[in-house]
Design an enzyme around this catalytic site. Structure first.
Site, PDB file in Angstrom:
ATOM      1  N   LYS A  30       0.878  -1.185   0.000  1.00 37.02           N
ATOM      2  CA  LYS A  30       0.000   0.000   0.000  1.00 37.02           C
ATOM      3  C   LYS A  30       0.903   1.219   0.000  1.00 37.02           C
ATOM      4  CE  LYS A  30      -4.188  -1.830   0.726  1.00 37.02           C
ATOM      5  NZ  LYS A  30      -4.623  -2.183   2.081  1.00 37.02           N
ATOM      6  N   HIS A  89       1.524   8.904   6.624  1.00 39.74           N
ATOM      7  CA  HIS A  89       2.438   8.096   7.429  1.00 39.74           C
ATOM      8  C   HIS A  89       3.565   8.907   8.045  1.00 39.74           C
ATOM      9  CE1 HIS A  89       0.759   4.775   4.851  1.00 39.74           C
ATOM     10  NE2 HIS A  89       0.602   4.289   6.065  1.00 39.74           N
ATOM     11  N   HIS A 127       2.333   6.996   2.279  1.00 34.60           N
ATOM     12  CA  HIS A 127       1.923   8.339   1.877  1.00 34.60           C
ATOM     13  C   HIS A 127       2.140   9.389   2.970  1.00 34.60           C
ATOM     14  CE1 HIS A 127      -1.707   7.845   4.271  1.00 34.60           C
ATOM     15  NE2 HIS A 127      -1.824   6.645   3.746  1.00 34.60           N
TER      16      HIS A 127
END
Ligand code: ARG
Length: 580
Positions: free
Chosen positions: A129, A135, A132
């Site tokens: 995933k 995070h 981004h």
């Protein structure tokens, strides 16, 4: 270093009137204030709390206490209901400068933790995933908390609890087998795996048998079937490469990447234990723990198809960590959106009879939003953290070159610019992140982060570099920063700076105790601002031989300011450039 607050508190507490009123030194220290306005002295003791016991007006009490204290101290005065204390500036300067020089890079650190073991779990992204902008918070705040606790004398174990397990891996395996390409994955692992995942769902809409195939693949993975396991391990490894690129840019490390998959064989024991302790109930074929009585709803532990869940893995992880690390505290730096999840599983651990449940601490933080149009995106609405960092470096490079920000002794181009752009650009992003009170939502804003005059990383770095530049020049002039007439450092600007330096260890401690790096970040800004004021007010460098003692004292203070700022930045994970 001497603790002036404690000393003053002890002197006040030793007075018979105060003793009789039932206040001990700790209680007095609690009440003792550091006035905002320096004109009110350096410490102030408000007498309101004594009024009842002493049956006098607070003003009268202040006068009485001041009289009783005066004989052995010159810096005591009464203002209203307060007894104010003034430090003897010259002695204070000597004390602070000696402490900073002696402790050097360890100034601000302490032995508070006594080597007790603390786990800090942070970052913990999901495999395959996007890593981004969201995070950044757990990653940067968590790393700062880990550094701060280590500086406070705890033995810190840094764990990245990767989201590397779950039914989605069955889907990825099927997708890859059907239409994946090795080269494509290796070229851009996360974007590619994400694309496969999306494609899988599209195709599964036409052909529902895919879902069944994915379930079978995940079951095989859980059984430990070799082919599935190999693929999964490869997805994980490739994703980790991308995460690691970001961690390297940020200078962030982990001691363990034991993520969710690590607990796959430790789950059975947990569900058995929950059942044996009578905590599991059946609900529509699934196993749950009913937490309605504690207002926490129902926690789904095991699905009807037998597969376990995120929460079960967290319970297993906590039990494992207690047994493996015997932690003093087990800290989770995870978004506040997961509040309920943490309250649920920590409650369950408590209901299992583990008193250490109270040592599991969720340290939540708010959302980060992007100012409109702040960033171009690569895939849809997802803004990759790596892109943000690269963009920070590029933007900084442009500022450096265009505005000629690099001063005197830093080159205008070549590797010096590259290095500076990386240190300042990434430092700016990290600093902005840590400057915000963590629980508050905030808007990521380039203009704010890269403003060299605001309460920003570049501003603080500039203060550090300026101090370094002064010290370099002084060296060239044959001046020392290791002695000098420190008792002459009594000017307001020098004194204000000394106080900020003196308070650094306390800022570190409070940041650690509250798991709130912003307390340290803001204090580092204070030190840099105080240094800037000192720099502008006092002409530091002078080649007048009759001024030498004073000049060298100012240089000693400059060196201490540089050390304090540098130590603070190091704990925050922000570079401290010697030249800027
Ligand atoms: N992987 C999760 C996510 O991205 C965060 C994990 C948080 N840590 C934990 N122990 N639950 O949402």
């Amino acid at each position: 270093m001497r603790d002036y607050g404690q000393e003053i508190a002890a002197r006040i507490a030793a007075l018979p009137q105060v003793k009789d009123a039932g206040l001990d030194a700790a209680a007095v220290a609690e009440i003792l204030e550091v006035p905002q306005d320096a004109a009110m002295g350096d410490f102030a003791f408000p007498c309101f709390r004594l009024a009842k016991a002493m049956r006098k007006a607070p003003q009268a009490i202040a006068g009485e206490l001041a009289d009783a204290l005066s004989p052995d101290s010159c810096g005591v005065e009464v203002v209203g209901a307060y007894v104010n204390f003034r430090l003897e500036r010259g002695a204070f300067a000597a004390e602070v400068l000696a402490a900073v020089r002696e402790e050097g890079a360890a100034y601000g650190h302490s032995g508070l933790g006594g080597g007790r073991r603390v786990i800090v779990e942070y970052s913990s992204p999901n495999i395959a995933k996007p890593f981004h902008i969201g995070h950044i918070r757990s990653t940067v705040i968590g790393a700062a908390i880990a550094r701060i606790l280590a500086a406070l004398g705890y033995e810190v174990e840094r764990i990245n609890h990767l989201g590397d397990y779950g039914t989605q891996f069955g889907k990825l395996i099927v997708a890859y087998r059907r239409f994946g390409s090795k080269d494509e994955v290796e070229a851009a692992p996360i974007a590619t795996l994400l694309k496969y995942y999306v494609e899988f769902h599209k195709q599964a809409e036409q052909d529902p048998s895919l879902e069944e195939e994915a379930r079978a693949a995940f079951a095989a993975l859980e059984r430990g079937a070799e082919a599935e396991r190999e693929l999964w391990a490869w997805f994980r490894e490739e994703s980790l490469k991308e995460f690691t690129a970001v961690y390297d840019m940020l200078g962030i490390t982990f001691d363990s990447y034991a993520g969710e998959s690590f607990y796959s064989d430790k789950m059975r024991r947990i569900t058995d234990e929950l059942a044996a302790k009578g905590l599991l109930t059946e609900s529509e074929g699934a196993q749950i723990v009913d937490l309605d009585d504690c207002g926490l709803g129902k926690a789904l532990i095991k699905k009807s198809d037998g597969s376990t869940l995120y929460i079960t893995r967290d319970i297993a992880a906590a039990v494992y960590r207690k047994e493996h690390y015997d932690f003093h505290k087990n800290i989770y730096v995870v978004a506040s959106q997961q509040d309920l999840h943490f309250r649920q599983w920590i409650k369950i651990v408590e209901l299992m009879g583990y008193d250490w449940a109270h040592d599991c601490v969720h340290v939540p933080f708010g959302l980060v939003r992007l100012a409109d149009g702040a960033m171009s995106t690569r895939t849809g609405n997802v803004v990759f953290l790596l892109d943000v960092l690269n963009q920070a470096v590029e933007k900084t490079r442009a500022i450096i070159v265009e505005k000629g920000v690099l001063t005197d002794d830093a080159a205008e181009d070549g590797p010096a610019v590259d290095e500076a752009a990386a240190e300042i650009g990434i430092g700016a992003v990290v600093f902005q992140e840590l400057h915000n009170n963590r629980i508050k939502d905030y808007v990521f804003d380039w203009d704010k982060a890269l403003n060299f005059d605001g309460e920003t990383g570049p501003y603080v770095q500039y203060g550090y570099a300026r101090a370094a530049s002064v010290l370099r020049k002084a060296e060239g002039m044959g001046l020392s920063c290791n002695n000098g007439d420190t008792a002459a450092l009594t000017g307001d600007a020098a004194f204000a700076l000394l106080k900020k330096i003196y308070e650094l260890p306390q800022a570190v401690r409070e940041a650690g105790e509250k798991y709130e790096p912003s307390l340290l970040t803001r204090h580092v800004v204070d030190v840099a601002q105080a240094f800037s004021a000192f720099y502008h007010e006092e002409r530091i460098l002078s080649d007048d031989p009759t001024e030498r003692g004073r000049t060298e004292a100012k240089l000693a203070l400059t060196a201490a300011a540089k050390q304090a700022i540098g130590n603070g930045l190091a704990l925050l994970g922000v570079a401290a450039p010697e030249r800027m």
